[in-house]
Design a protein around this motif. Sequence first.
Motif, PDB file in Angstrom:
ATOM      1  N   SER A  63      39.974  48.271  63.910  1.00 39.98           N
ATOM      2  CA  SER A  63      40.599  48.901  65.055  1.00 39.98           C
ATOM      3  C   SER A  63      40.980  47.871  66.110  1.00 39.98           C
ATOM      4  O   SER A  63      40.249  46.909  66.335  1.00 39.98           O
ATOM      5  CB  SER A  63      39.615  49.904  65.666  1.00 39.98           C
ATOM      6  OG  SER A  63      40.136  50.430  66.872  1.00 39.98           O
ATOM      7  N   TYR A  81      55.101  47.500  61.645  1.00 42.58           N
ATOM      8  CA  TYR A  81      54.202  47.961  60.594  1.00 42.58           C
ATOM      9  C   TYR A  81      54.567  49.402  60.244  1.00 42.58           C
ATOM     10  O   TYR A  81      55.281  50.071  60.992  1.00 42.58           O
ATOM     11  CB  TYR A  81      52.731  47.874  61.033  1.00 42.58           C
ATOM     12  CG  TYR A  81      52.420  48.516  62.371  1.00 42.58           C
ATOM     13  CD1 TYR A  81      52.346  49.907  62.524  1.00 42.58           C
ATOM     14  CD2 TYR A  81      52.189  47.742  63.486  1.00 42.58           C
ATOM     15  CE1 TYR A  81      52.062  50.485  63.741  1.00 42.58           C
ATOM     16  CE2 TYR A  81      51.899  48.309  64.713  1.00 42.58           C
ATOM     17  CZ  TYR A  81      51.839  49.692  64.834  1.00 42.58           C
ATOM     18  OH  TYR A  81      51.557  50.261  66.047  1.00 42.58           O
ATOM     19  N   GLY A  82      54.073  49.863  59.118  1.00 39.48           N
ATOM     20  CA  GLY A  82      54.188  51.268  58.778  1.00 39.48           C
ATOM     21  C   GLY A  82      53.252  52.040  59.688  1.00 39.48           C
ATOM     22  O   GLY A  82      52.047  51.809  59.673  1.00 39.48           O
ATOM     23  N   MET A  83      53.777  52.914  60.500  1.00 44.12           N
ATOM     24  CA  MET A  83      52.970  53.600  61.505  1.00 44.12           C
ATOM     25  C   MET A  83      52.101  54.680  60.845  1.00 44.12           C
ATOM     26  O   MET A  83      52.631  55.621  60.265  1.00 44.12           O
ATOM     27  CB  MET A  83      53.864  54.227  62.569  1.00 44.12           C
ATOM     28  CG  MET A  83      54.641  53.202  63.361  1.00 44.12           C
ATOM     29  SD  MET A  83      55.607  53.904  64.723  1.00 44.12           S
ATOM     30  CE  MET A  83      56.707  55.030  63.902  1.00 44.12           C
ATOM     31  N   PRO A  84      50.769  54.572  60.958  1.00 36.93           N
ATOM     32  CA  PRO A  84      49.902  55.586  60.365  1.00 36.93           C
ATOM     33  C   PRO A  84      49.952  56.906  61.130  1.00 36.93           C
ATOM     34  O   PRO A  84      49.646  57.954  60.582  1.00 36.93           O
ATOM     35  CB  PRO A  84      48.506  54.960  60.430  1.00 36.93           C
ATOM     36  CG  PRO A  84      48.584  53.955  61.523  1.00 36.93           C
ATOM     37  CD  PRO A  84      50.000  53.473  61.554  1.00 36.93           C
ATOM     38  N   ALA A  85      50.319  56.876  62.385  1.00 34.74           N
ATOM     39  CA  ALA A  85      50.469  58.074  63.212  1.00 34.74           C
ATOM     40  C   ALA A  85      51.304  57.693  64.422  1.00 34.74           C
ATOM     41  O   ALA A  85      51.291  56.543  64.854  1.00 34.74           O
ATOM     42  CB  ALA A  85      49.110  58.601  63.659  1.00 34.74           C
ATOM     43  N   ARG A 112      55.469  51.271  72.662  1.00 40.25           N
ATOM     44  CA  ARG A 112      54.174  50.889  72.097  1.00 40.25           C
ATOM     45  C   ARG A 112      53.314  50.298  73.198  1.00 40.25           C
ATOM     46  O   ARG A 112      53.794  49.737  74.166  1.00 40.25           O
ATOM     47  CB  ARG A 112      54.349  49.874  70.973  1.00 40.25           C
ATOM     48  CG  ARG A 112      52.972  49.491  70.390  1.00 40.25           C
ATOM     49  CD  ARG A 112      53.035  48.641  69.172  1.00 40.25           C
ATOM     50  NE  ARG A 112      53.644  49.339  68.068  1.00 40.25           N
ATOM     51  CZ  ARG A 112      54.331  48.709  67.110  1.00 40.25           C
ATOM     52  NH1 ARG A 112      54.483  47.396  67.137  1.00 40.25           N
ATOM     53  NH2 ARG A 112      54.863  49.376  66.124  1.00 40.25           N
ATOM     54  N   PHE A 154      49.072  50.541  66.798  1.00 45.11           N
ATOM     55  CA  PHE A 154      48.841  51.931  66.401  1.00 45.11           C
ATOM     56  C   PHE A 154      48.886  52.900  67.581  1.00 45.11           C
ATOM     57  O   PHE A 154      48.412  54.025  67.474  1.00 45.11           O
ATOM     58  CB  PHE A 154      47.533  52.092  65.607  1.00 45.11           C
ATOM     59  CG  PHE A 154      47.404  51.087  64.499  1.00 45.11           C
ATOM     60  CD1 PHE A 154      48.356  51.006  63.486  1.00 45.11           C
ATOM     61  CD2 PHE A 154      46.361  50.182  64.492  1.00 45.11           C
ATOM     62  CE1 PHE A 154      48.258  50.071  62.482  1.00 45.11           C
ATOM     63  CE2 PHE A 154      46.247  49.231  63.495  1.00 45.11           C
ATOM     64  CZ  PHE A 154      47.205  49.180  62.485  1.00 45.11           C
ATOM     65  N   ASP A 211      51.840  54.279  69.218  1.00 49.18           N
ATOM     66  CA  ASP A 211      53.294  54.377  69.189  1.00 49.18           C
ATOM     67  C   ASP A 211      53.765  55.736  69.690  1.00 49.18           C
ATOM     68  O   ASP A 211      53.184  56.772  69.345  1.00 49.18           O
ATOM     69  CB  ASP A 211      53.804  54.170  67.762  1.00 49.18           C
ATOM     70  CG  ASP A 211      53.552  52.763  67.265  1.00 49.18           C
ATOM     71  OD1 ASP A 211      54.380  51.887  67.565  1.00 49.18           O
ATOM     72  OD2 ASP A 211      52.531  52.541  66.585  1.00 49.18           O
TER      73      ASP A 211
END
Length: 178
Positions: free
Chosen positions: A11, A30-34, A70, A74, A76
């Motif tokens: 984290s 990055y590929g945004m997880p959420a 941002r 993470f 976003d």
Amino acid sequence: MSDYYNAFEMSPVPAPGPDAVPPEPFHGIYGMPAFVTIPTSDLAASVDFWTRGLGFFELFGIPGRLVHLRRWAFQDVLLVPAENAPAQPPAMSCSFACVLSQVDSLVEACRALCPDSVEGPRDTPWNTRDVTVITPESARIVFTAAKPFDPASQEARNLAAIGITPPDAGRGDHEKHD
């Protein structure tokens, strides 16, 4: 909860403490997880509030279609144009982590931009200090800062009552924990 894993290894949120330092804003892709998508009837005013009040930065924009904001990795937010923003904030909220040293300046910055936008700060039974902000788009945004853990506190007893206990000193990060 019977297993303990040191989530601070993955984290961007620093471990709570009086000297916790927030991470630098993350400018990578990055590929945004959420993420949160928020409709706004005034894209420029929304970007201004989110950047000057809430501490986000504009990662990129597609003119007239989208602004990608941002803060930390993470965290976003996508602002998108809409005909109308809701008049009233929903009961639902979106929360973003911060550190205790950021709470007062966030409150001051938001109140300077929109005096009635902030509720709190308030301390929670789960050991955080939270600030709720209603943005110009009527989004309910909560900034939450973990407070240092005191094993003798009421908050520690509250967490223990639901099965959340701190790891014992000297125990490995991934060992079973009761």
